[in-house]
Design an enzyme around this catalytic site. Structure first.
Site, PDB file in Angstrom:
ATOM      1  N   CYS A  29     -19.126 -76.391  48.639  1.00 20.96           N
ATOM      2  CA  CYS A  29     -19.917 -76.272  50.062  1.00 20.96           C
ATOM      3  C   CYS A  29     -18.131 -76.748  50.585  1.00 20.96           C
ATOM      4  CB  CYS A  29     -20.794 -77.178  51.121  1.00 20.96           C
ATOM      5  SG  CYS A  29     -22.668 -76.175  50.118  1.00 20.96           S
TER       6      CYS A  29
ATOM      7  N   GLY B 157     -30.355 -66.036  51.884  1.00 20.24           N
ATOM      8  CA  GLY B 157     -31.102 -66.598  52.224  1.00 20.24           C
ATOM      9  C   GLY B 157     -30.557 -68.653  51.552  1.00 20.24           C
TER      10      GLY B 157
ATOM     11  N   ILE C 211     -28.021 -73.041  51.875  1.00 18.71           N
ATOM     12  CA  ILE C 211     -28.879 -72.271  52.534  1.00 18.71           C
ATOM     13  C   ILE C 211     -27.828 -71.660  53.666  1.00 18.71           C
ATOM     14  CG2 ILE C 211     -30.036 -71.323  54.827  1.00 18.71           C
ATOM     15  CD1 ILE C 211     -31.538 -73.682  54.532  1.00 18.71           C
ATOM     16  N   GLY C 212     -27.382 -69.182  53.442  1.00 20.51           N
ATOM     17  CA  GLY C 212     -26.660 -68.993  54.224  1.00 20.51           C
ATOM     18  C   GLY C 212     -27.081 -67.179  54.321  1.00 20.51           C
TER      19      GLY C 212
ATOM     20  N   ASN D 140     -20.096 -71.354  52.971  1.00 22.27           N
ATOM     21  CA  ASN D 140     -18.619 -71.165  51.451  1.00 22.27           C
ATOM     22  C   ASN D 140     -19.173 -71.431  50.433  1.00 22.27           C
ATOM     23  OD1 ASN D 140     -16.310 -73.761  50.319  1.00 22.27           O
ATOM     24  ND2 ASN D 140     -15.684 -73.583  52.229  1.00 22.27           N
ATOM     25  N   ILE D 141     -18.529 -72.209  49.484  1.00 26.53           N
ATOM     26  CA  ILE D 141     -18.996 -72.243  48.406  1.00 26.53           C
ATOM     27  C   ILE D 141     -19.594 -72.538  47.925  1.00 26.53           C
ATOM     28  CG2 ILE D 141     -17.806 -73.767  47.531  1.00 26.53           C
ATOM     29  CD1 ILE D 141     -16.879 -72.055  45.172  1.00 26.53           C
ATOM     30  N   THR D 142     -20.400 -71.799  46.905  1.00 20.61           N
ATOM     31  CA  THR D 142     -21.988 -72.029  46.367  1.00 20.61           C
ATOM     32  C   THR D 142     -22.535 -71.423  44.893  1.00 20.61           C
ATOM     33  OG1 THR D 142     -24.670 -72.834  45.985  1.00 20.61           O
ATOM     34  CG2 THR D 142     -23.566 -71.248  46.600  1.00 20.61           C
TER      35      THR D 142
END
Length: 218
Positions: A170, A152, A140-141, A75-77
């Site tokens: 998130c 990463g 982490i994505g 999601n968002i970060t």
């Protein structure tokens, strides 16, 4: 594995570097880990996230904060100086457990890195990343192209994580951000120190991937 320190570079430049390296690694080049920081940027993953942004784009632009849609999961970060970003461009083809095992191993790298600073962190079922109680210290994505990973993890090191105040982290209303300096109550810990420890843990974990990474991926 080769490890390359990119310093602090814009998000779009890092994506370009990764996607170029993906083609090379997929063709047989050495797995590559990029360690870096980003100027302030808020990113959205494949699961969305704009609905969790509390400030409009024009206001962010006036503050020098970029906004970017990405191909990573999640999601968002936020990214910002003082946060350690690690982008593993690794071949996934033939790895036991595939992407799920890679994700578990990335969490393991962070958990071990934090343990070196006296912190006990953990995974949380259904809440990706690494946590200390209800405080998220690492996002982490990851994404995959040609059976090769990119994007990463982002580990908050410096105390100031105020950029997260502009988002619902998130998409989780009960979560808040924390950092290594805040949890250790020690502002003398440097990003370079954490980077060196993290690089060593990457080498250790990916030389001998944790068994649970394989078990959780089937």
């Amino acid at each position: 594995m080769q490890i390359i320190d990119l310093g602090c570079i814009p998000y779009a430049e890092a994506v370009e570097i990764q996607t170029g390296r993906v083609q090379e690694v997929a063709a047989g080049a050495e797995n590559t880990l990029y360690l870096l920081e980003h100027p302030k940027v808020i990113t959205f993953g494949r699961n969305g996230g704009r609905e969790n942004l509390h400030v409009d784009d024009s206001t962010l632009a006036s503050m020098g904060i970029e906004v970017a849609q990405t191909t990573r999961g999640g999601n968002i970060t936020c990214h910002f100086p003082g946060q350690l970003v690690a982008y593993p461009v690794f071949r996934i083809a033939g790895r036991p457990g595939g992407m799920r095992a890679l994700f578990y191993s990335l969490e393991e790298v962070v958990i071990r890195t934090l343990a070196r600073f006296g912190l006990q962190a953990f995974r949380s079922e259904g809440r990706p990343g690494v946590w200390i109680e209800n405080r998220k210290i690492c996002s982490i994505g990851i994404a995959m192209r040609r059976w090769t990973s990119y994007h990463g993890l982002a580990l908050n090191v410096c105390r100031d994580v105020s950029l997260f105040d502009m988002i619902t982290l998130c998409g989780l209303t009960d979560a808040r951000a924390t950092s290594l300096q805040a949890e250790c109550n020690d502002d003398s810990i440097t990003l370079q120190e954490v980077k060196d420890v993290c690089a060593g843990e990457f080498r250790a974990v990916f030389a001998h991937p944790p068994v649970a990474a394989h078990q959780n991926s089937v």
